[in-house]
Write a protein that holds these residues in place. Structure first.
Motif, PDB file in Angstrom:
ATOM      1  N   ALA A  32       0.839  -1.200   0.000  1.00 49.69           N
ATOM      2  CA  ALA A  32       0.000   0.000   0.000  1.00 49.69           C
ATOM      3  C   ALA A  32       0.872   1.248   0.000  1.00 49.69           C
ATOM      4  CB  ALA A  32      -0.893   0.000   1.236  1.00 49.69           C
ATOM      5  N   VAL A  33       0.509   2.230  -0.855  1.00 52.54           N
ATOM      6  CA  VAL A  33       1.201   3.518  -0.833  1.00 52.54           C
ATOM      7  C   VAL A  33       0.313   4.604  -0.224  1.00 52.54           C
ATOM      8  CG1 VAL A  33       2.741   2.968  -2.752  1.00 52.54           C
ATOM      9  CG2 VAL A  33       0.542   4.068  -3.229  1.00 52.54           C
ATOM     10  N   ALA A  34      -0.980   4.291  -0.056  1.00 60.97           N
ATOM     11  CA  ALA A  34      -1.903   5.200   0.623  1.00 60.97           C
ATOM     12  C   ALA A  34      -3.111   4.382   1.049  1.00 60.97           C
ATOM     13  CB  ALA A  34      -2.342   6.336  -0.300  1.00 60.97           C
ATOM     14  N   HIS A  35      -3.806   4.873   2.073  1.00 59.50           N
ATOM     15  CA  HIS A  35      -5.075   4.240   2.435  1.00 59.50           C
ATOM     16  C   HIS A  35      -6.004   5.286   3.017  1.00 59.50           C
ATOM     17  CE1 HIS A  35      -3.617   4.452   6.520  1.00 59.50           C
ATOM     18  NE2 HIS A  35      -2.664   3.556   6.308  1.00 59.50           N
ATOM     19  N   SER A  36      -7.295   5.025   2.910  1.00 59.29           N
ATOM     20  CA  SER A  36      -8.259   5.933   3.521  1.00 59.29           C
ATOM     21  C   SER A  36      -9.460   5.128   3.969  1.00 59.29           C
ATOM     22  CB  SER A  36      -8.684   7.010   2.523  1.00 59.29           C
ATOM     23  OG  SER A  36      -9.429   6.426   1.486  1.00 59.29           O
TER      24      SER A  36
ATOM     25  N   ARG B  36     -12.626  -6.394   8.117  1.00 59.64           N
ATOM     26  CA  ARG B  36     -11.273  -6.675   8.586  1.00 59.64           C
ATOM     27  C   ARG B  36     -10.358  -6.910   7.401  1.00 59.64           C
ATOM     28  NH1 ARG B  36     -11.370  -8.729  14.137  1.00 59.64           N
ATOM     29  NH2 ARG B  36     -13.398  -8.078  14.876  1.00 59.64           N
ATOM     30  N   ALA B  37      -9.089  -6.612   7.585  1.00 62.05           N
ATOM     31  CA  ALA B  37      -8.139  -6.854   6.505  1.00 62.05           C
ATOM     32  C   ALA B  37      -6.708  -6.776   7.021  1.00 62.05           C
ATOM     33  CB  ALA B  37      -8.330  -5.819   5.391  1.00 62.05           C
ATOM     34  N   ALA B  38      -5.816  -7.347   6.240  1.00 62.66           N
ATOM     35  CA  ALA B  38      -4.381  -7.183   6.479  1.00 62.66           C
ATOM     36  C   ALA B  38      -3.808  -6.370   5.331  1.00 62.66           C
ATOM     37  CB  ALA B  38      -3.699  -8.550   6.559  1.00 62.66           C
ATOM     38  N   LEU B  39      -2.913  -5.459   5.665  1.00 63.01           N
ATOM     39  CA  LEU B  39      -2.254  -4.644   4.645  1.00 63.01           C
ATOM     40  C   LEU B  39      -0.756  -4.734   4.838  1.00 63.01           C
ATOM     41  CD1 LEU B  39      -3.988  -1.126   4.720  1.00 63.01           C
ATOM     42  CD2 LEU B  39      -4.678  -3.162   3.480  1.00 63.01           C
ATOM     43  N   THR B  40      -0.011  -4.716   3.723  1.00 64.88           N
ATOM     44  CA  THR B  40       1.416  -4.448   3.885  1.00 64.88           C
ATOM     45  C   THR B  40       1.677  -3.043   3.371  1.00 64.88           C
ATOM     46  OG1 THR B  40       2.198  -5.385   1.781  1.00 64.88           O
ATOM     47  CG2 THR B  40       2.018  -6.900   3.657  1.00 64.88           C
ATOM     48  N   ILE B  41       2.580  -2.355   4.077  1.00 69.74           N
ATOM     49  CA  ILE B  41       2.814  -0.925   3.897  1.00 69.74           C
ATOM     50  C   ILE B  41       4.167  -0.705   3.232  1.00 69.74           C
ATOM     51  CG2 ILE B  41       3.190   1.241   5.183  1.00 69.74           C
ATOM     52  CD1 ILE B  41       0.292   0.278   5.318  1.00 69.74           C
ATOM     53  N   ARG B  42       4.168   0.021   2.113  1.00 65.17           N
ATOM     54  CA  ARG B  42       5.435   0.266   1.418  1.00 65.17           C
ATOM     55  C   ARG B  42       6.376   1.107   2.292  1.00 65.17           C
ATOM     56  NH1 ARG B  42       5.973   2.398  -4.697  1.00 65.17           N
ATOM     57  NH2 ARG B  42       5.255   0.275  -5.012  1.00 65.17           N
ATOM     58  N   PRO B  43       7.611   0.624   2.457  1.00 63.50           N
ATOM     59  CA  PRO B  43       8.580   1.402   3.227  1.00 63.50           C
ATOM     60  C   PRO B  43       8.832   2.775   2.591  1.00 63.50           C
ATOM     61  CG  PRO B  43       9.356  -0.841   2.942  1.00 63.50           C
ATOM     62  CD  PRO B  43       8.145  -0.685   2.062  1.00 63.50           C
ATOM     63  N   ALA B  44       9.168   3.736   3.423  1.00 64.37           N
ATOM     64  CA  ALA B  44       9.561   5.092   3.012  1.00 64.37           C
ATOM     65  C   ALA B  44       8.433   5.893   2.361  1.00 64.37           C
ATOM     66  CB  ALA B  44      10.792   5.064   2.101  1.00 64.37           C
ATOM     67  N   GLU B  45       7.188   5.467   2.508  1.00 62.43           N
ATOM     68  CA  GLU B  45       6.065   6.250   1.987  1.00 62.43           C
ATOM     69  C   GLU B  45       5.469   7.165   3.051  1.00 62.43           C
ATOM     70  OE1 GLU B  45       6.139   5.732  -1.859  1.00 62.43           O
ATOM     71  OE2 GLU B  45       4.362   6.713  -1.027  1.00 62.43           O
TER      72      GLU B  45
END
Ligand SMILES: Cc1cc2nc3c(=O)[nH]c(=O)nc-3n(C[C@H](O)[C@H](O)[C@H](O)COP(=O)(O)OP(=O)(O)OC[C@H]3O[C@@H](n4cnc5c(N)ncnc54)[C@H](O)[C@@H]3O)c2cc1C
Lengths: 323, 264
Positions: free
Chosen positions: A118-122, A148-157
């Motif tokens: 993910a690079v953004a979420h809302s 419910r959900a699982a997200l992986t978050i892009r580093p350095a964003e």
């Protein structure tokens, strides 16, 4: 009220920067859902890590002391139990190499839909996640039609959270089934050192897959010589064995911060950019106007490298090799 | 020993393309073997050359079009291929990680491999998740982002290097059966020989429907929906140097000279 659980990351006794970015990404989501932000610290010196993770925005920190270094079997079991115990709606994990090694297993163990990188979420009743495709040429919105959900978050964003926090720090006793630990980390190795240190260079001429063949490398070497620069590359050039590993710029190579970085035939994939975005001036030579490298470049030449590079060599009084 | 390699065909976008109705039209796409899967296939084929009695099977979720890509992996040395596809998959709105892993898990169930190799990620979607999700579903151990593999077949252990950030590699012993996701650069993928290409035509390529692998159509339903696709707005304003290659080179040279980073 939908709570958010973030997972921090450490290696060889140190928290990695992405841990503090996770706080920002998690806080942002928790603010929108109106929930609490929980952070998990797993394995190693958890008490020290917990103190360091206690930054502004974190409501609760849960330490799980099993294991020393990262082990995906421990992480998966611990997080399954912790997320169930806390009844969190969203589990956020770094899209790091270790994240790749346990996030899908955690999502599966908890029967959560998974959206990666993910690079953004809302959140506005439903969660929407922005992620890239086709090497960053397009962005897509993924709507999560589930609570419910699982997200992986892009580093350095996301920025790193700072400021002292006031989180409750507590120990979580996970019941780790030792017989389910079927992998063992036996050590670490540093990849290729060698003759040059590209991170010391003032000017880097960096070559990517656009060079097409090893036989074309002398052209770039002639440019390097004419400008008295240092030669570096993207990953495929190293993967193909055309340059040694110590020339690779990026996530799994070196992080460089030269005065000038000239990216030739490099698309600007996120893992490459991770290694060179700190360069002072970035110049891209790439035939594809949509290549993500142009999101970053200060100057660009949208033209064929096989025409531009010989012209450059002549401009600097070098001799163009016969090819 | 049986080694199953998951193989995806990925789409690449032409330099000039448009996004309309939240997708990229077929005319702007070309299809190829996923870069990371190419390395996974090579690793499996090398295992089959080093060890006795190794069968290499590729498994692909993909339409008929992907058969050309699958044949390429057969030409490189895989023994046979399974392709999973039917109307339910074709008409799925969004084939998510979970659905893909379910489909592949059903193939694993049928084939009973000792080792599964996947690519770290696909070049187009870049989820980087199918292999590990599959491992958790089928109860195999796993390792992600593997750039070195030594297999002790009798001992039931794969000793791998996992390529971490910043040039550090983690050395890990993984009990088999296992799923390993293979990183680019682990080997040198071969080109298919003419002989290989001829032989590939005669190797089995079985097409399996959901029914064949005992799954219901709801396996491809997803709580996720892709609601938009667009070209990202550029965040920087790049100064573009234009003209002939000589003009462009002169402008670049001026900049370097003005910065004082070259003497020439
Ligand atoms: C876990 C992981 C770690 C990774 N680590 C790294 C890393 O450390 N470093 C790294 O670089 N990558 C890394 N990658 C790989 C990364 O995802 C990309 O695959 C890679 O960076 C692409 O390299 P490239 O830009 O040279 O090639 P491509 O993406 O293929 O781009 C080639 C570019 O050349 C241009 N081009 C082609 N011909 C010409 C021509 N004649 N003239 C001008 N331009 C031309 C094309 O338009 C294109 O933009 C990693 C991937 C993973 C999954």
């Amino acid at each position: 009220m939908s709570d958010v659980l973030i997972v921090t990351e450490h290696r060889r006794g140190e928290l990695r920067d992405v841990s503090f970015e996770m706080i920002s990404a998690g806080r942002e989501l928790a603010d929108e859902t109106g929930g609490k932000l929980h952070a998990a610290v797993i394995s190693g010196d958890v008490d020290t890590f917990a103190d360091q993770v206690n930054r502004d925005g974190v409501d609760a920190i849960h330490t799980i002391s099993d294991g020393e270094e990262f082990n995906h079997d421990i992480y998966t079991q611990a997080l399954e139990q912790l997320a169930n115990e806390l009844d969190t709606s969203y589990v956020l994990i770094p899209h790091s190499v270790n994240g790749l090694d346990y996030a899908p297993a955690v999502a599966e163990a908890l029967s959560l839909p998974l959206v990666t990188d993910a690079v953004a979420h809302s959140f506005d009743g439903t969660l929407e996640v922005t992620r890239e495709q086709y090497g960053g040429k397009v962005e897509t919105t993924i709507e999560v039609e589930a609570d419910r959900a699982a997200l992986t978050i892009r580093p350095a964003e996301w920025p790193q959270a700072d400021g002292m926090g006031e989180a409750d720090i507590s120990t979580f006793d996970a019941a780790i089934d030792e017989s389910a630990i079927r992998s063992t980390v036996t050590g670490f190795e540093e990849a290729a050192g060698g003759d040059v240190d590209i991170s010391e260079a003032d000017v880097l001429v960096s070559i990517g897959r656009g060079i097409e063949e090893e036989e074309n490398l002398p052209l770039i070497e002639a440019l390097v010589e004419a400008t008295d620069a240092t030669l570096s590359s993207s990953r495929p050039v190293v993967d193909n064995g055309w340059l040694p590993a110590n020339r690779q710029v990026g996530q799994s190579g070196k992080v460089v911060t030269p005065d000038v970085y000239i990216a030739i035939g490099i698309s600007g994939a996120v893992q490459h950019v991770a290694g060179m975005k700190g360069a002072d001036t970035i110049i891209a030579i790439n035939t594809d106007a949509n290549a993500p490298i142009y999101d970053l470049a200060d100057y660009g030449i949208e033209d064929d490298l096989f025409d531009v590079v010989p012209a450059l060599i002549e401009e600097f009084g070098g001799s163009v090799p016969d090819m | 020993m049986k080694v199953l390699v998951t193989v995806a065909e990925v789409a690449e976008v032409e330099d000039k393309f448009e996004v309309s109705d939240d997708e990229i039209a077929e005319q702007y796409l070309t299809y190829d073997l996923n870069e990371w899967d190419d390395y996974a296939v090579e690793e499996a084929v090398q295992l089959s050359e080093e060890e006795e009695d190794v069968e290499v099977i590729t498994a692909t979720i993909g339409p008929e079009r992907s058969e050309e890509t699958i044949r390429m992996t057969l030409a490189k040395g895989a023994d046979r291929a399974v392709r999973v596809w039917d109307e339910a998959i074709e008409s799925a709105d969004y084939l998510d990680i979970n659905s893909k892993a379910d489909l592949l898990a059903a193939v694993v169930e049928e084939e009973n491999p000792d080792l599964v190799l996947s690519g770290v990620q696909s070049g187009d979607k870049a989820n980087g998740a199918t292999g590990v999700s599959l491992a958790q579903k089928i109860g195999f151990e796993w390792g992600a982002v593997v750039n070195k593999l030594e297999l002790d077949v009798d001992g039931g252990v794969a000793t791998v290097h996992r390529e971490l950030e910043g040039g550090v590699e983690e050395v890990t012993d993984i009990e088999t059966p296992a799923v390993l996701t293979i990183q680019s650069g682990i080997n040198e993928p071969r080109y298919a020989s003419l002989r290989g290409i001829r032989q590939a035509q005669r190797k089995p390529l079985d097409v399996q429907t959901l029914e064949d692998i005992s799954l219901d159509a709801d396996v491809v339903e997803s709580p996720l929906a892709q609601t938009s696709m667009y070209k990202p707005e550029s965040e920087s304003d790049t100064t573009m140097w234009t003209g002939s290659p000589e003009d462009e080179a002169a402008q670049l040279a001026d900049l370097l000279r003005n910065k004082g980073v070259v003497d020439a």
